[in-house]
Enzyme design. Structure first.
Site, PDB file in Angstrom:
ATOM      1  CG  HIS A   1      -3.406  -0.044  -7.205  1.00 11.62           C
ATOM      2  ND1 HIS A   1      -3.745   0.641  -6.055  1.00 11.62           N
ATOM      3  CD2 HIS A   1      -3.441  -1.365  -6.866  1.00 11.62           C
ATOM      4  CE1 HIS A   1      -3.984  -0.222  -5.079  1.00 11.62           C
ATOM      5  NE2 HIS A   1      -3.800  -1.440  -5.550  1.00 11.62           N
TER       6      HIS A   1
ATOM      7  NE  ARG B   1      -4.193  -1.493  -0.146  1.00 14.84           N
ATOM      8  CZ  ARG B   1      -4.242  -2.489  -1.000  1.00 14.84           C
ATOM      9  NH1 ARG B   1      -3.205  -2.720  -1.788  1.00 14.84           N
ATOM     10  NH2 ARG B   1      -5.307  -3.261  -1.091  1.00 14.84           N
TER      11      ARG B   1
ATOM     12  CD  GLU C   1      -2.952   3.910  -5.676  1.00 15.64           C
ATOM     13  OE1 GLU C   1      -3.997   3.335  -6.060  1.00 15.64           O
ATOM     14  OE2 GLU C   1      -1.977   3.290  -5.237  1.00 15.64           O
TER      15      GLU C   1
END
Length: 345
Positions: free
Chosen positions: A306, A258, A287
């Site tokens: 991601h 993360r 993000e």
């Protein structure tokens, strides 16, 4: 125990995967209305924007479930609303590996956390993320950033020393399913793998496990650091400015956990001054990554938006995991990947 389980599918799945789920556990009654969900694909974890009438239909549907495959709208807000409205709900499995953070964001009362079992899809993304971790470590050791920069300049650069795997130590921080899979692959290539974890666990390929409190000491000796941590208050900015000040010069940093586990401004500074020689990053503190982030223009950085955990098979793996957990629930056995109600992972 009950004989049947009414499961509302709250995330988009290919029909073939749901067919396999039914085959593996025929005692589930799957309720799936795909028109209320976007089409399955790469962005399958994102919630669909619905018109008010559609949203009302969706909420009425999830309020009839004994169990949910997917947290409603993949959000704490959606989960909190459903839990409050549906007293028959007894189990929720998120489609995310880090779904404990959805549970945390829901701020559920103690009664709800005792009544409902929350599980995640941890393990469903481990292999592709481990491959990205391996790629990042290899790319850093093989000086990809330097080679790419020279290539863009059309420059036949001086020959570089590229250390063999057997001469390098990799610190894998976090030995959950992703960390263990990463450690195994790295060890098979000959890297010396040191784990950093809060307790001793079985992890194939790991030569020793150090406590989290010794992360800075480990970082000072490691040629590469692979972060495979969940996003919790305890892991926030664990790769801190203080730790980065002690990294082995030119070390590689890979993050497949993360983004909140890294002090991002401190990492940028370390990349700029050469303390960190290369970084392969799948996740970021915010993000999407801001368009003005210096990370975009650094040749020694690889940015994956991601997406490193996406190999096209994850919906099937999640469905198979759900089928196994449904069997366990119906047979009165412990479930897999149960979320800790206090630490939320």
């Amino acid at each position: 125990m009950t004989d049947r389980l009414r499961v509302v599918v709250a995330a988009p799945f290919p029909e073939d995967d749901l067919t396999e789920l039914r085959r593996r556990e025929p005692r589930v009654d799957l309720v799936y209305e795909p028109e209320l969900l976007h089409a399955p694909g790469v962005e399958w974890q994102q919630a669909k924007r619905r018109e008010p009438a559609e949203q009302a239909r969706f909420e009425a549907l999830v309020d009839t479930a004994d169990a949910l495959l997917g947290a409603p709208d993949s959000s704490g807000k959606g989960l909190a609303r459903t839990v409050a409205a549906n007293p028959r709900l007894r189990w929720v499995q998120t489609i995310q590996a880090g779904g404990g953070q959805i549970v945390r964001a829901a701020r559920l009362p103690d009664e709800a956390r005792e009544r409902i079992v929350f599980t995640t899809s941890a393990g469903a993304y481990s292999q592709p993320l481990a491959e990205f971790a391996l790629f990042g470590v290899l790319a850093g050791g093989r000086r990809l950033g330097i080679l790419t920069a020279a290539q863009r300049r059309h420059e036949w650069a001086p020959r570089l020393v590229m250390p063999a795997a057997a001469d390098q130590t990799v610190a894998v921080v976090g030995l959950g399913s992703i960390g263990r899979a990463s450690a195994q692959k790295l060890a098979l290539l000959g890297y010396h793998v040191v784990g950093v974890h809060r307790r001793q666990v079985d992890a194939e390929g790991v030569e020793r496990i150090e406590p989290v409190e010794r992360l800075a000491d480990v970082a000072a000796q490691a040629d590469a650091i692979v972060l495979a941590l969940p996003g919790t208050p305890a892991t926030e900015k664990l790769l801190s400015r203080e730790v980065l000040a002690r990294v082995k010069p030119g070390a590689t940093v890979v993050n497949v956990g993360r983004g909140t586990t890294v002090d991002e401004p401190a990492l940028i500074e370390a990349l700029q001054d050469g303390r960190v020689g290369f970084a392969a990053l799948d996740v970021f503190s915010a993000e999407p990554l801001a368009a003005d982030s210096p990370l975009w223009d650094m040749p020694q950085v690889v940015i994956a938006p991601h997406t490193a955990g996406v190999d096209g098979h994850e919906p099937r793996v999640v469905a198979e995991l759900f089928a196994e957990n449904a069997r366990r629930l119906l047979d009165g056995e412990p479930l897999l990947n149960v979320v800790d109600p206090h630490e939320f992972y």
